[in-house]
Design a protein around this motif. Structure first.
Motif, PDB file in Angstrom:
ATOM      1  N   GLU A  58     -58.964  74.420  73.837  1.00  0.00           N
ATOM      2  CA  GLU A  58     -59.998  75.158  74.558  1.00  0.00           C
ATOM      3  C   GLU A  58     -59.388  75.978  75.693  1.00  0.00           C
ATOM      4  O   GLU A  58     -59.787  77.125  75.937  1.00  0.00           O
ATOM      5  CB  GLU A  58     -61.030  74.184  75.128  1.00  0.00           C
ATOM      6  N   LEU A  59     -58.412  75.390  76.361  1.00  0.00           N
ATOM      7  CA  LEU A  59     -57.813  76.023  77.527  1.00  0.00           C
ATOM      8  C   LEU A  59     -56.961  77.229  77.160  1.00  0.00           C
ATOM      9  O   LEU A  59     -57.021  78.277  77.825  1.00  0.00           O
ATOM     10  CB  LEU A  59     -56.950  74.988  78.265  1.00  0.00           C
ATOM     11  N   LEU A  60     -56.159  77.126  76.101  1.00  0.00           N
ATOM     12  CA  LEU A  60     -55.113  78.107  75.847  1.00  0.00           C
ATOM     13  C   LEU A  60     -55.248  78.893  74.544  1.00  0.00           C
ATOM     14  O   LEU A  60     -54.532  79.880  74.359  1.00  0.00           O
ATOM     15  CB  LEU A  60     -53.742  77.407  75.854  1.00  0.00           C
ATOM     16  N   VAL A  61     -56.140  78.468  73.664  1.00  0.00           N
ATOM     17  CA  VAL A  61     -56.147  79.085  72.334  1.00  0.00           C
ATOM     18  C   VAL A  61     -57.470  79.748  71.986  1.00  0.00           C
ATOM     19  O   VAL A  61     -57.537  80.970  71.780  1.00  0.00           O
ATOM     20  CB  VAL A  61     -55.813  78.041  71.246  1.00  0.00           C
ATOM     21  N   THR A  62     -58.523  78.991  71.908  1.00  0.00           N
ATOM     22  CA  THR A  62     -59.751  79.423  71.255  1.00  0.00           C
ATOM     23  C   THR A  62     -60.322  80.720  71.820  1.00  0.00           C
ATOM     24  O   THR A  62     -60.762  81.591  71.063  1.00  0.00           O
ATOM     25  CB  THR A  62     -60.811  78.306  71.345  1.00  0.00           C
ATOM     26  N   GLY A  75     -52.557  85.434  58.447  1.00  0.00           N
ATOM     27  CA  GLY A  75     -53.242  84.683  57.409  1.00  0.00           C
ATOM     28  C   GLY A  75     -53.926  83.414  57.848  1.00  0.00           C
ATOM     29  O   GLY A  75     -54.402  82.651  57.005  1.00  0.00           O
ATOM     30  N   VAL A  76     -53.988  83.169  59.157  1.00  0.00           N
ATOM     31  CA  VAL A  76     -54.660  81.970  59.661  1.00  0.00           C
ATOM     32  C   VAL A  76     -56.135  82.287  59.882  1.00  0.00           C
ATOM     33  O   VAL A  76     -56.473  83.148  60.692  1.00  0.00           O
ATOM     34  CB  VAL A  76     -54.021  81.484  60.974  1.00  0.00           C
ATOM     35  N   ASP A  77     -57.009  81.617  59.183  1.00  0.00           N
ATOM     36  CA  ASP A  77     -58.437  81.824  59.351  1.00  0.00           C
ATOM     37  C   ASP A  77     -58.843  81.423  60.772  1.00  0.00           C
ATOM     38  O   ASP A  77     -58.372  80.405  61.295  1.00  0.00           O
ATOM     39  CB  ASP A  77     -59.208  80.991  58.327  1.00  0.00           C
ATOM     40  N   LEU A  78     -59.724  82.212  61.381  1.00  0.00           N
ATOM     41  CA  LEU A  78     -60.137  81.925  62.754  1.00  0.00           C
ATOM     42  C   LEU A  78     -60.820  80.572  62.876  1.00  0.00           C
ATOM     43  O   LEU A  78     -60.809  79.958  63.954  1.00  0.00           O
ATOM     44  CB  LEU A  78     -61.046  83.034  63.276  1.00  0.00           C
ATOM     45  N   ASP A  79     -61.418  80.093  61.796  1.00  0.00           N
ATOM     46  CA  ASP A  79     -62.004  78.752  61.827  1.00  0.00           C
ATOM     47  C   ASP A  79     -60.959  77.698  62.188  1.00  0.00           C
ATOM     48  O   ASP A  79     -61.244  76.745  62.919  1.00  0.00           O
ATOM     49  CB  ASP A  79     -62.588  78.390  60.454  1.00  0.00           C
ATOM     50  N   ARG A  80     -59.752  77.875  61.661  1.00  0.00           N
ATOM     51  CA  ARG A  80     -58.690  76.899  61.917  1.00  0.00           C
ATOM     52  C   ARG A  80     -58.237  76.923  63.371  1.00  0.00           C
ATOM     53  O   ARG A  80     -57.577  75.979  63.834  1.00  0.00           O
ATOM     54  CB  ARG A  80     -57.495  77.184  61.017  1.00  0.00           C
ATOM     55  N   LEU A  81     -58.600  78.001  64.098  1.00  0.00           N
ATOM     56  CA  LEU A  81     -58.234  78.116  65.509  1.00  0.00           C
ATOM     57  C   LEU A  81     -59.396  77.742  66.428  1.00  0.00           C
ATOM     58  O   LEU A  81     -59.318  77.922  67.637  1.00  0.00           O
ATOM     59  CB  LEU A  81     -57.768  79.546  65.796  1.00  0.00           C
ATOM     60  N   GLY A  82     -60.468  77.249  65.836  1.00  0.00           N
ATOM     61  CA  GLY A  82     -61.602  76.796  66.634  1.00  0.00           C
ATOM     62  C   GLY A  82     -62.524  77.891  67.101  1.00  0.00           C
ATOM     63  O   GLY A  82     -63.450  77.632  67.868  1.00  0.00           O
ATOM     64  N   GLY A  84     -65.556  79.974  67.275  1.00  0.00           N
ATOM     65  CA  GLY A  84     -66.908  79.767  66.773  1.00  0.00           C
ATOM     66  C   GLY A  84     -67.159  78.382  66.217  1.00  0.00           C
ATOM     67  O   GLY A  84     -68.184  78.140  65.567  1.00  0.00           O
ATOM     68  N   ARG A  85     -66.234  77.458  66.464  1.00  0.00           N
ATOM     69  CA  ARG A  85     -66.368  76.101  65.922  1.00  0.00           C
ATOM     70  C   ARG A  85     -66.140  75.067  67.023  1.00  0.00           C
ATOM     71  O   ARG A  85     -65.033  74.561  67.206  1.00  0.00           O
ATOM     72  CB  ARG A  85     -65.349  75.866  64.804  1.00  0.00           C
ATOM     73  N   PRO A  86     -67.169  74.746  67.787  1.00  0.00           N
ATOM     74  CA  PRO A  86     -67.006  73.754  68.854  1.00  0.00           C
ATOM     75  C   PRO A  86     -66.639  72.369  68.341  1.00  0.00           C
ATOM     76  O   PRO A  86     -66.169  71.519  69.114  1.00  0.00           O
ATOM     77  CB  PRO A  86     -68.386  73.746  69.541  1.00  0.00           C
ATOM     78  N   ASP A  87     -66.845  72.131  67.025  1.00  0.00           N
ATOM     79  CA  ASP A  87     -66.524  70.822  66.459  1.00  0.00           C
ATOM     80  C   ASP A  87     -65.095  70.733  65.935  1.00  0.00           C
ATOM     81  O   ASP A  87     -64.679  69.702  65.393  1.00  0.00           O
ATOM     82  CB  ASP A  87     -67.490  70.502  65.316  1.00  0.00           C
ATOM     83  N   ALA A  88     -64.310  71.816  66.088  1.00  0.00           N
ATOM     84  CA  ALA A  88     -62.940  71.812  65.570  1.00  0.00           C
ATOM     85  C   ALA A  88     -62.094  70.770  66.303  1.00  0.00           C
ATOM     86  O   ALA A  88     -62.268  70.523  67.507  1.00  0.00           O
ATOM     87  CB  ALA A  88     -62.315  73.194  65.733  1.00  0.00           C
ATOM     88  N   ASP A  89     -61.174  70.162  65.575  1.00  0.00           N
ATOM     89  CA  ASP A  89     -60.261  69.168  66.150  1.00  0.00           C
ATOM     90  C   ASP A  89     -59.230  69.915  67.007  1.00  0.00           C
ATOM     91  O   ASP A  89     -58.400  70.654  66.475  1.00  0.00           O
ATOM     92  CB  ASP A  89     -59.565  68.411  65.028  1.00  0.00           C
ATOM     93  N   ALA A 317     -68.451  89.028  68.949  1.00  0.00           N
ATOM     94  CA  ALA A 317     -67.601  89.981  69.659  1.00  0.00           C
ATOM     95  C   ALA A 317     -66.464  89.260  70.369  1.00  0.00           C
ATOM     96  O   ALA A 317     -66.459  88.033  70.515  1.00  0.00           O
ATOM     97  CB  ALA A 317     -68.434  90.767  70.656  1.00  0.00           C
ATOM     98  N   ASN A 318     -65.477  90.056  70.821  1.00  0.00           N
ATOM     99  CA  ASN A 318     -64.339  89.541  71.593  1.00  0.00           C
ATOM    100  C   ASN A 318     -63.560  88.482  70.825  1.00  0.00           C
ATOM    101  O   ASN A 318     -63.135  87.471  71.379  1.00  0.00           O
ATOM    102  CB  ASN A 318     -64.805  88.985  72.946  1.00  0.00           C
ATOM    103  N   THR A 319     -63.381  88.733  69.520  1.00  0.00           N
ATOM    104  CA  THR A 319     -62.629  87.787  68.706  1.00  0.00           C
ATOM    105  C   THR A 319     -61.414  88.447  68.060  1.00  0.00           C
ATOM    106  O   THR A 319     -60.953  88.023  66.999  1.00  0.00           O
ATOM    107  CB  THR A 319     -63.538  87.141  67.635  1.00  0.00           C
ATOM    108  N   GLY A 320     -60.912  89.520  68.683  1.00  0.00           N
ATOM    109  CA  GLY A 320     -59.612  90.066  68.303  1.00  0.00           C
ATOM    110  C   GLY A 320     -59.617  91.327  67.481  1.00  0.00           C
ATOM    111  O   GLY A 320     -58.547  91.825  67.140  1.00  0.00           O
TER     112      GLY A 320
END
Length: 463
Positions: A58-62, A75-82, A84-89, A317-320
């Protein structure tokens, strides 16, 4: 081979002994000077609530679209980076980033992250799949400490002033709370959604503005409502109004023309040309208001927002997926400058993500109009080498004193000191070369480097 402490301390400085020593001496004068951040996107609620950061992801990536966009390209899906996914590990998100860390070699993002990890957490281990869990655990342990809450870090970073970027109808209670507690966190008036008929829910937003300020649904009432909200920001310490626009076209319309145009765009019947004309006239009106009320006007044009409709639909928005476009200033701003360019107390700070304009347009404009200041390298141009190109492009025409000072323009709170330190090192390197070449005396360079982090941004932003 692992860098030594001495090598780490001389990062970004010239490698030849003479120029490098001059740069190091200049840097020493200002490296620990307080930070002035007159334009950022840090949320005031972060500091007002002073809530503990949850985890390294949360601090450095999402929320860091600088980082997530390049991983997406690899090729990394944004889901894998959390995203829009507050439930991501969060640990798994961190592992993904570390396993791809080699793709950030040579990028500004890679440099800033290394600076953050070293400067804030004392971590100088290279990120990789092998080190991911150990680094995650060290950061997580630190986040549980009182010294790593937002307000403690604000003081540790020696932030003298931080300006946020705020919705024009925000109640600004967080800013009032922070200022009452002794933190100089200033709001910035950002009215884009009220000025652009193509913004989502434009008519609804304008009607809410009119209702909030109890003004009539006429163009005159609309202008009065905007003026009232600007005064509200000023009463809460605001010093600037920021405008994120696609182009720099401005137009001065008669009251009758403006009234008719306002009615059409508010009803949704304006065509493409009328919408563009309305935006141009409102940019002109924003300059007029800045002349009247003293708010510094900052202009951030030239970005194609939400270029990927599929990404916008899925992640928002603001997702790259915002991208630079060719931008010009001289012709588009002429109506505005004809009316207001020579006004004594008008400050117009011009930013660009099209670096071809630095020497061709921005430096010549700032080299004549007393109202114009050259905005620091922004967004795709805020990397170490780009800062050097910026200095080389503008200095011979406009010098050092027609600029804004460094602008970090970041949502990533922990990156603020790293970004400012990058700019200070790049400026020390540039000045050192001028000294070594005999173009600037050492005494003058010492004065300039101190002004670049203090009096220059204070003057440009009326601090």
């Amino acid at each position: 081979m692992r860098a030594t402490t001495g090598q780490f301390a001389r990062r970004l400085l010239p490698t030849d002994t003479l120029t490098g020593d001059i740069a190091a001496e200049l840097l020493a004068r200002i490296e620990d000077a307080p930070l002035i951040s007159p334009h950022s996107h840090v949320d005031a609620r972060l500091l007002a609530s002073n809530t503990q950061f949850r985890d390294p992801a949360e601090l450095l990536v999402t929320g860091d679209h600088y980082l997530t966009r390049l991983l997406h390209a690899c090729g990394v899906d944004l889901d894998r980076l959390g995203v829009g996914r507050p439930d991501a590990d969060p640990r798994q998100v961190w592992r993904v980033v570390c396993s791809y860390w080699h793709v950030f070699a040579g990028t500004a993002t890679g440099y800033w992250m290394a600076e953050e990890l070293a400067g804030v957490f004392g971590i100088r281990e290279e990120l990789s799949a092998r080190t991911a869990d150990d680094v995650y655990d060290i950061i997580q342990q630190h986040l549980g400490m009182e010294a790593f809450r937002p307000r403690a870090l604000f003081e540790r970073f020696k932030i003298d002033v931080l300006a946020t970027t705020d919705d024009p109808l925000d109640d600004l209670e967080d800013h009032a709370r922070l200022q009452a507690d002794g933190f100089r966190v200033l709001p910035t008036f950002r009215p884009d959604r009220l000025l652009d008929p193509e913004a989502p829910d434009f008519a609804e937003s304008v009607n809410r503005l009119l209702a909030t300020t109890s003004t009539a649904a006429t163009f005159g009432g609309y202008l009065s409502a905007l003026e009232q909200r600007r005064q509200y920001f000023i009463s809460h310490g605001g010093v600037s109004a920021d405008h994120g626009v696609f182009d720099t076209w401005t137009a001065d319309l008669s009251p009758m023309e403006a009234e008719s145009l306002f009615a059409r765009v508010l009803s949704g019947t304006g065509d493409t040309n009328e919408i563009r004309l309305f935006r141009a006239h409102m940019l002109f009106q924003m300059a007029r208001m800045s002349v009247d009320d003293g708010l510094v006007m900052t202009l951030h044009p030239g970005v194609y927002r939400n270029h990927s409709s599929a990404t916008l639909s899925r992640y928002g928005a603001n997702t790259g997926h915002d991208l630079p476009v060719t931008t010009t200033f001289v012709e588009g701003l002429r109506p505005l400058l004809e009316r207001f360019g020579l006004e004594r107390d008008f400050h117009l700070v011009l930013f660009t993500v099209d670096e071809t304009t630095f020497s061709r347009e921005l430096a010549p404009l700032a080299g004549f109009y007393p109202s114009i200041y050259i905005g620091a390298p922004w967004w795709f141009l805020d990397a170490p080498d780009a800062i050097g190109r910026f200095r080389a492009a503008v200095t011979e025409t406009a010098g050092f004193y027609r600029g804004s000072g460094f602008i970090d323009d970041t949502r990533a709170f922990l990156s603020i000191p790293a970004r400012h330190n990058t700019a200070r090192r790049a400026d020390a390197a540039f000045l050192a070369r001028l000294v070594a070449d005999g173009r600037v005396s050492m005494a003058a360079a010492e004065h300039i480097i101190e002004d670049l982090v203090d009096s220059i941004p204070k003057k440009a932003f009326k601090l």
